[in-house]
Design a protein around this motif. Sequence first.
Motif, mmCIF file in Angstrom:
data_model
loop_
_atom_site.group_PDB
_atom_site.id
_atom_site.type_symbol
_atom_site.label_atom_id
_atom_site.label_comp_id
_atom_site.label_asym_id
_atom_site.label_seq_id
_atom_site.Cartn_x
_atom_site.Cartn_y
_atom_site.Cartn_z
ATOM 1 N N MET A 202 21.687 -7.974 58.842
ATOM 2 C CA MET A 202 21.326 -8.425 60.179
ATOM 3 C C MET A 202 19.798 -8.461 60.294
ATOM 4 S SD MET A 202 22.314 -6.745 63.844
ATOM 5 C CE MET A 202 23.746 -7.701 64.289
ATOM 6 N N THR A 203 19.291 -9.470 60.963
ATOM 7 C CA THR A 203 17.859 -9.617 61.173
ATOM 8 C C THR A 203 17.365 -8.579 62.173
ATOM 9 O OG1 THR A 203 18.094 -11.994 60.847
ATOM 10 C CG2 THR A 203 16.066 -11.257 61.847
ATOM 11 N N SER A 204 16.177 -8.054 61.930
ATOM 12 C CA SER A 204 15.593 -7.061 62.829
ATOM 13 C C SER A 204 15.198 -7.708 64.154
ATOM 14 C CB SER A 204 14.353 -6.446 62.183
ATOM 15 O OG SER A 204 13.663 -5.644 63.121
ATOM 16 N N PRO A 205 15.375 -6.980 65.253
ATOM 17 C CA PRO A 205 14.925 -7.509 66.541
ATOM 18 C C PRO A 205 13.406 -7.431 66.722
ATOM 19 C CG PRO A 205 15.915 -5.355 66.846
ATOM 20 C CD PRO A 205 16.095 -5.719 65.393
ATOM 21 N N LEU A 206 12.715 -6.822 65.754
ATOM 22 C CA LEU A 206 11.267 -6.640 65.844
ATOM 23 C C LEU A 206 10.578 -7.642 64.927
ATOM 24 C CD1 LEU A 206 11.168 -2.754 65.593
ATOM 25 C CD2 LEU A 206 11.475 -4.170 67.631
ATOM 26 N N ARG A 207 9.620 -8.383 65.500
ATOM 27 C CA ARG A 207 8.912 -9.403 64.726
ATOM 28 C C ARG A 207 7.413 -9.303 64.956
ATOM 29 N NH1 ARG A 207 12.693 -14.579 66.144
ATOM 30 N NH2 ARG A 207 14.652 -13.634 65.481
ATOM 31 N N SER A 208 6.666 -9.546 63.903
ATOM 32 C CA SER A 208 5.208 -9.530 64.037
ATOM 33 C C SER A 208 4.712 -10.907 64.481
ATOM 34 C CB SER A 208 4.551 -9.141 62.710
ATOM 35 O OG SER A 208 4.772 -10.145 61.751
ATOM 36 N N TYR A 209 3.509 -10.904 65.038
ATOM 37 C CA TYR A 209 2.815 -12.144 65.380
ATOM 38 C C TYR A 209 1.326 -11.894 65.168
ATOM 39 C CZ TYR A 209 1.033 -16.190 67.847
ATOM 40 O OH TYR A 209 0.365 -17.345 68.158
ATOM 41 N N LYS A 210 0.732 -12.670 64.273
ATOM 42 C CA LYS A 210 -0.695 -12.554 63.960
ATOM 43 C C LYS A 210 -1.118 -11.107 63.692
ATOM 44 C CE LYS A 210 -2.375 -16.808 65.929
ATOM 45 N NZ LYS A 210 -3.390 -17.455 66.748
ATOM 46 N N GLY A 211 -0.311 -10.419 62.936
ATOM 47 C CA GLY A 211 -0.643 -9.049 62.545
ATOM 48 C C GLY A 211 -0.282 -7.983 63.566
ATOM 49 N N ASN A 212 0.205 -8.367 64.720
ATOM 50 C CA ASN A 212 0.637 -7.392 65.734
ATOM 51 C C ASN A 212 2.146 -7.206 65.623
ATOM 52 O OD1 ASN A 212 -1.884 -6.917 67.053
ATOM 53 N ND2 ASN A 212 -1.712 -8.962 67.928
ATOM 54 N N TYR A 213 2.567 -5.960 65.602
ATOM 55 C CA TYR A 213 3.976 -5.624 65.443
ATOM 56 C C TYR A 213 4.377 -4.678 66.568
ATOM 57 C CZ TYR A 213 8.266 -4.807 62.802
ATOM 58 O OH TYR A 213 9.573 -4.764 62.400
ATOM 59 N N PRO A 214 5.576 -4.818 67.100
ATOM 60 C CA PRO A 214 5.995 -3.887 68.160
ATOM 61 C C PRO A 214 5.856 -2.427 67.747
ATOM 62 C CG PRO A 214 7.543 -5.703 67.982
ATOM 63 C CD PRO A 214 6.612 -5.821 66.806
ATOM 64 N N THR A 215 5.478 -1.586 68.725
ATOM 65 C CA THR A 215 5.311 -0.152 68.519
ATOM 66 C C THR A 215 6.326 0.575 69.383
ATOM 67 O OG1 THR A 215 2.937 -0.489 68.182
ATOM 68 C CG2 THR A 215 3.677 1.758 68.657
ATOM 69 N N LEU A 216 7.181 1.360 68.748
ATOM 70 C CA LEU A 216 8.251 2.052 69.459
ATOM 71 C C LEU A 216 8.140 3.553 69.263
ATOM 72 C CD1 LEU A 216 9.285 -0.897 69.055
ATOM 73 C CD2 LEU A 216 11.551 0.058 68.779
ATOM 74 N N ALA A 217 8.212 4.297 70.362
ATOM 75 C CA ALA A 217 8.330 5.747 70.255
ATOM 76 C C ALA A 217 9.663 6.050 69.562
ATOM 77 C CB ALA A 217 8.279 6.393 71.639
#
Length: 179
Positions: free
Chosen positions: A1-16
């Motif tokens: 399954m594909t991850s729900p988190l995706r990067s854009y221009k080097g920025n990636y979601p940050t999750l506690a």
Amino acid sequence: MTSPLRSYKGNYPTLAPSTYVDASAILVGSVTLEADASIWPLVAARGDVNDITIGARSNIQDGTVLHVSRKTPDQPEGHPLIIGEDVTVGHKAMLHGCQVGNRVLVGMGTIILDSAIIEDDIIIGAGSLVPPGKRLKSGYLYIGSPVKQARPLSVKERAFLSVSADNYVRLKNEYLAEQ
């Protein structure tokens, strides 16, 4: 399954570590989730041209769209999306480049537009439209399209705002236990 988190221009979601993101959601770019926040099915949060921050114990329910406005010479900060703590965002809401305080309930299908400021301890009724730049003062129920102040919140309604957030923390913990 594909991850729900995706990067854009080097920025990636940050999750506690204590957050929950449903596998069908999409979080792109500069999206930050603080402790015990939860993202439910089919949420799209696109922090591509600005930042999205979701505070501790806040929940973003099914089908909600979260987005931002880019930085420009006229608006050097653009319009990030900032959601405070203990916020419940109902199903199919749309929040775009606004600021939402703490202990807020955003009703289902509500639209909140750029540079709107939602103070603390507010309920926004389902299907409401908060126009660009509108400020909602703390302690009231707001309804309508465009939104209007309806009445002060009762003591019971104010208490419910934290209860709603707590309920979603428990629910996301149950989902995490199933994984």
